[in-house]
Write a protein that holds these residues in place. Structure first.
Motif, mmCIF file in Angstrom:
data_model
loop_
_atom_site.group_PDB
_atom_site.id
_atom_site.type_symbol
_atom_site.label_atom_id
_atom_site.label_comp_id
_atom_site.label_asym_id
_atom_site.label_seq_id
_atom_site.Cartn_x
_atom_site.Cartn_y
_atom_site.Cartn_z
ATOM 1 N N LEU A 1 -91.859 -99.650 9.694
ATOM 2 C CA LEU A 1 -91.260 -100.458 8.627
ATOM 3 C C LEU A 1 -90.698 -101.753 9.194
ATOM 4 O O LEU A 1 -90.133 -101.772 10.289
ATOM 5 C CB LEU A 1 -90.135 -99.688 7.937
ATOM 6 N N LEU B 1 -93.015 -102.920 4.643
ATOM 7 C CA LEU B 1 -93.888 -102.514 5.733
ATOM 8 C C LEU B 1 -94.087 -103.643 6.741
ATOM 9 O O LEU B 1 -93.990 -104.827 6.403
ATOM 10 C CB LEU B 1 -95.244 -102.097 5.184
ATOM 11 N N ALA C 1 -98.628 -102.132 9.409
ATOM 12 C CA ALA C 1 -98.586 -101.052 8.426
ATOM 13 C C ALA C 1 -99.195 -101.505 7.110
ATOM 14 O O ALA C 1 -99.897 -100.739 6.438
ATOM 15 C CB ALA C 1 -97.147 -100.593 8.215
ATOM 16 N N GLN C 2 -98.943 -102.774 6.739
ATOM 17 C CA GLN C 2 -99.504 -103.301 5.510
ATOM 18 C C GLN C 2 -101.031 -103.364 5.598
ATOM 19 O O GLN C 2 -101.747 -102.995 4.653
ATOM 20 C CB GLN C 2 -98.931 -104.695 5.231
ATOM 21 N N ARG D 1 -102.391 -99.903 5.388
ATOM 22 C CA ARG D 1 -102.311 -99.404 4.013
ATOM 23 C C ARG D 1 -103.430 -99.991 3.164
ATOM 24 O O ARG D 1 -104.064 -99.290 2.363
ATOM 25 C CB ARG D 1 -100.949 -99.734 3.413
#
Length: 313
Positions: free
Chosen positions: A268, A283, A287-288, A291
């Motif tokens: 995060l 995020l 992480a983004q 995703r």
């Protein structure tokens, strides 16, 4: 009051014009001797010893030279040199209490030369000079004759390193600046405060965060936002956005989320606790991207599954 009388014949003739002995005024007691002396001097009854005039002129010239030396600041250097050669030159300097103040700093502040005399050192002026050094809060100076100078330094207590713009300074608990920050391992463990107003209000905030042991050990920076509220920067780069009111409640909520979900260990970028009724997670870029790839892959898998079902019909 007694009349002024004298056995000296000249005082028989001291009569003011137009007066008689009956109306003669009597001098006050304090003025009688000076008047007698001046009268005898003027009448030639007092003879100065031989060479008195020469001694008097020499005394006047000597006084003028000494006065000029004192006014010109040269008299102190003469005394310093003479007493140093007489055995009172500073041969030993003992410094204690200094951690961040070096011996060279002390020598430079006191201007101690090779022939500096212990006699001519002004303890009060020396203390004032030492207190101009960044870390020195107080100092005690003792002269141990014939040639030892003892200096005990009381340094200021550093609380944190404060960054405002590009400048890094070391500050005390009340926010007062001690001096510029230099890379020093002894200061690396201090709290790191960032932003305008962070130095003045940092102590209370740092103490509040310290109540939460699991969180406090992971904080790398305490960031002041708009002189109203704070953010925390953790050791993994995560930012914790805290509210301007209800600070401890927000920190309790964060520790509960960590216990239940391990949020501080997730990928995060930030956790926003400014709203009481919800927590917002941001995020990281990685992480983004992960995703988005996951969502895209899931959408493609669903599309492929639909095609396969259609072909079987």
């Amino acid at each position: 009051m007694f009349a002024l009388k004298s056995k000296l014949p000249e005082f028989d003739r001291i009569v003011l014009p137009g007066t008689s002995f009956a109306n003669l005024r009597v001098l006050p007691r304090l003025l009688r001797w000076p008047v007698r002396f001046m009268k005898r001097l003027m009448d030639g009854h007092i003879i100065f010893p031989k060479h008195t005039e020469g001694f008097g002129i020499a005394a006047i010239l000597g006084g003028a030279i000494i006065y000029g030396s004192v006014i010109g600041g040269q008299f102190g250097s003469v005394v310093d040199t003479v007493t140093a050669k007489a055995g009172f030159a500073v041969a030993e300097i003992e410094i204690s209490g200094n951690t961040h103040t070096t011996a060279n700093d002390v020598f430079a502040a006191l201007r101690l030369g090779d022939q500096r005399s212990l006699v001519s050192i002004d303890a009060g002026a020396s203390r004032a000079a030492l207190k101009q050094l960044p870390w020195v809060g107080g100092a005690r100076i003792a002269k141990v004759y014939p040639d030892k100078l003892q200096i005990e330094i009381e340094e200021r207590d550093a609380f944190a390193v404060w960054q405002q713009g590009e400048a890094l300074t070391v500050v005390q608990e009340d926010g007062s600046v001690i001096g510029g920050y230099a890379a020093d391992a002894r200061l690396s463990a201090l709290p790191f405060l960032v932003g305008k107003g962070a130095a003045e209000g940092g102590k209370a905030f740092v103490e509040t965060v310290a109540k939460f042991d699991d969180l406090a050990g992971r904080v790398r920076a305490f960031i002041r936002i708009g002189t109203r509220r704070w953010n925390l920067r953790l050791d993994n780069g995560m930012t914790i956005r805290l509210p301007d009111e209800g600070l401890e409640d927000a920190l309790v909520r964060l520790t509960e989320l960590q216990a239940e979900l391990g949020v501080l260990d997730r990928d995060l970028a930030a956790i926003d606790l400014r709203l009481k009724d919800r927590t917002i997670f941001a995020l990281t870029e990685n992480a983004q991207a992960s995703r988005e790839e996951f969502v895209k892959a899931r959408a493609e898998a669903a599309k492929k599954a639909r095609k396969e079902r259609g072909s079987r019909i």
